[in-house]
Scaffold this motif. Structure first.
Motif, PDB file in Angstrom:
ATOM      1  N   ALA A 100      54.623  -3.056 -39.491  1.00 61.37           N
ATOM      2  CA  ALA A 100      55.060  -2.480 -38.222  1.00 61.37           C
ATOM      3  C   ALA A 100      56.176  -1.470 -38.433  1.00 61.37           C
ATOM      4  O   ALA A 100      56.926  -1.533 -39.415  1.00 61.37           O
ATOM      5  N   THR A 151      54.092  -7.191 -41.689  1.00 64.11           N
ATOM      6  CA  THR A 151      53.091  -6.754 -40.711  1.00 64.11           C
ATOM      7  C   THR A 151      52.764  -5.268 -40.798  1.00 64.11           C
ATOM      8  O   THR A 151      51.797  -4.806 -40.208  1.00 64.11           O
ATOM      9  N   PRO A 161      49.288  -3.606 -36.412  1.00 59.20           N
ATOM     10  CA  PRO A 161      50.627  -4.032 -36.837  1.00 59.20           C
ATOM     11  C   PRO A 161      51.505  -4.433 -35.649  1.00 59.20           C
ATOM     12  O   PRO A 161      52.314  -5.354 -35.752  1.00 59.20           O
TER      13      PRO A 161
END
Length: 325
Positions: A242, A240, A207
Motif C-alpha cells: 500500500a 500489503t 493493496p
C-alpha cells in the motif's frame, strides 16, 4: 473586517496584477487539494499568465484524470532550479502544510492563501479564507465565476471533484444548499457524476483492501464505546504494497461504528513519529483537539503529527478525547 466578497475581489486583482506564479497545495494531497491546484492553473492559463504547479510528493493515482494534473511537479523527483516571487497556496490549513515546497518561495514572496479550514491563521500577503465553504474548490468556483470565462466539462469536473471528495459524496454536514446548487450547475456542463463517485469513493485497489484488513485487525475501543481507533505501521504498508493514498477513508471505519463519537487512525511514520487522523460524530471539535498538538482541520475532520511511540501517543490522544467528551 473585510467581507468574503471583498476578499474574492482582492484575490482577483492579485491574479490580474502579477505573473509567473508558483501554485502549491498541502503535502499528501487529497481530492480537494489536487482539484484546487489544477483549477488555479486553469484560471491562470485563461488569464495568459505563466505558472508552475508543484507538490512535495506525488499526487494520488486516481486524480490523474484531472486537467493539468500531469503538469503538477513532484519536487521529490524533479526539484526546481529557481524561486518564485508570487505564490498561491491552496487548501493549506497552515503554512507548514506546504512542506518542502517552501524552499522555492523567495524571502519576500507575495503569497495568496486560499483555504476553507477554520484553523487557518491567515498567513500570507493576502488571505482568501471561507470556513463555511465545504471545500477549497467551492471558493475557487466563486473566484472563477468573477471572470467571464466559459465553463467547460474539464474545469467543471475539477471543481466537482473537490466538492465530491470533501463532502464524502455529498453526505457530510458541510453539504450545504450552495454546494448542491453548484454541483447541479457543474453537472449541466457535462460532469459525469456517477463515474466520478464510483472511481473516487467506491473503487479500491487490492493493496488498499489488504491494508484495510490489517488496520481493522488492530481495532480497539474504550469501554463506553465512544472512542474507537485503528493503527497502521510501516510493516503493514510493506506487507500489503500500500501507499499513503490507500489509507484515505480508513479512519471512517472506527468512526462509523454505532455509538462512536470519535474515530481515530494512527499512522506510524517511523518509530518515534505518528500521524493522527480524527473524525467526529459532532460532539467533539477535533479541529481544536488537533490544533492543541500543532495540527488543524475541521470540527468533524482533523489531524496532526506527533512525536513519540505509537503506544504513548494512542494513550495520550485517547485520554485527551475523553476530556473533550
Amino acid at each position: 473586517m473585510q467581507t468574503y466578497e471583498q476578499s474574492l475581489e482582492q484575490a482577483k486583482e492579485f491574479l490580474l496584477k502579477h505573473d509567473d506564479f508558483l501554485v502549491v497545495s498541502h503535502i499528501q494531497p487529497d481530492g480537494d487539494a489536487v482539484s484546487s491546484t489544477v483549477a488555479v492553473g486553469w484560471l491562470l492559463s485563461c488569464l495568459g499568465k505563466k505558472f508552475t504547479l508543484i507538490n512535495e510528493g506525488p499526487i494520488p493515482e486516481r486524480m490523474r484524470f484531472l486537467l493539468l494534473s500531469d503538469q503538477i511537479v513532484n519536487m521529490e523527483q524533479a526539484p526546481l532550479e529557481r524561486t518564485f516571487k508570487h505564490v498561491i497556496c491552496v487548501d493549506c490549513a497552515d503554512f507548514g502544510r506546504v512542506g518542502q515546497t517552501a524552499r522555492y518561495f523567495e524571502e519576500d514572496a507575495l503569497i495568496l492563501n486560499i483555504d476553507h479550514h477554520p484553523t487557518n491563521n491567515g498567513y500570507g500577503s493576502l488571505a482568501l479564507i471561507q470556513p463555511e465553504a465545504a471545500a477549497t474548490a467551492e471558493i475557487l468556483y466563486d473566484l472563477i465565476s468573477r471572470f467571464d470565462f466559459e465553463w467547460k466539462a474539464d474545469i467543471a469536473t475539477a471543481i466537482y471533484t473537490g466538492l465530491l471528495t470533501d463532502t464524502g459524496g455529498f453526505r457530510y454536514s458541510n453539504t450545504s444548499p450552495k454546494v448542491m446548487r453548484i454541483a447541479s450547475e457543474l453537472l449541466g456542463y457535462g460532469v459525469n457524476g456517477p463515474e466520478l463517485s464510483e472511481n473516487l469513493l467506491e473503487a479500491m485497489t487490492f493493496p488498499q483492501m489488504k491494508v484495510l484488513v490489517k488496520a481493522l485487525n488492530t481495532l480497539e475501543m474504550t469501554p463506553d464505546g465512544k472512542i474507537c481507533w485503528v493503527h497502521v505501521t510501516p510493516k503493514h504498508m510493506e506487507e500489503t504494497g500500500a501507499v499513503n493514498e490507500d489509507l484515505e477513508g480508513i479512519v471512517n471505519y472506527p468512526r462509523n461504528i454505532h455509538g462512536v463519537e470519535v474515530g481515530i487512525l494512527f499512522k506510524v511514520i517511523h518509530e518515534n513519529a505518528v500521524k493522527v487522523s480524527l473524525r467526529s460524530a459532532g460532539k467533539v471539535d477535533v479541529a481544536a483537539l488537533a490544533q492543541s498538538y500543532g495540527g488543524g482541520g475541521h470540527v468533524r475532520a482533523a489531524g496532526c503529527r506527533m512525536e513519540g511511540t505509537l503506544e504513548s501517543i494512542i494513550e495520550q490522544v485517547v485520554e485527551r478525547v475523553k476530556l473533550y467528551l
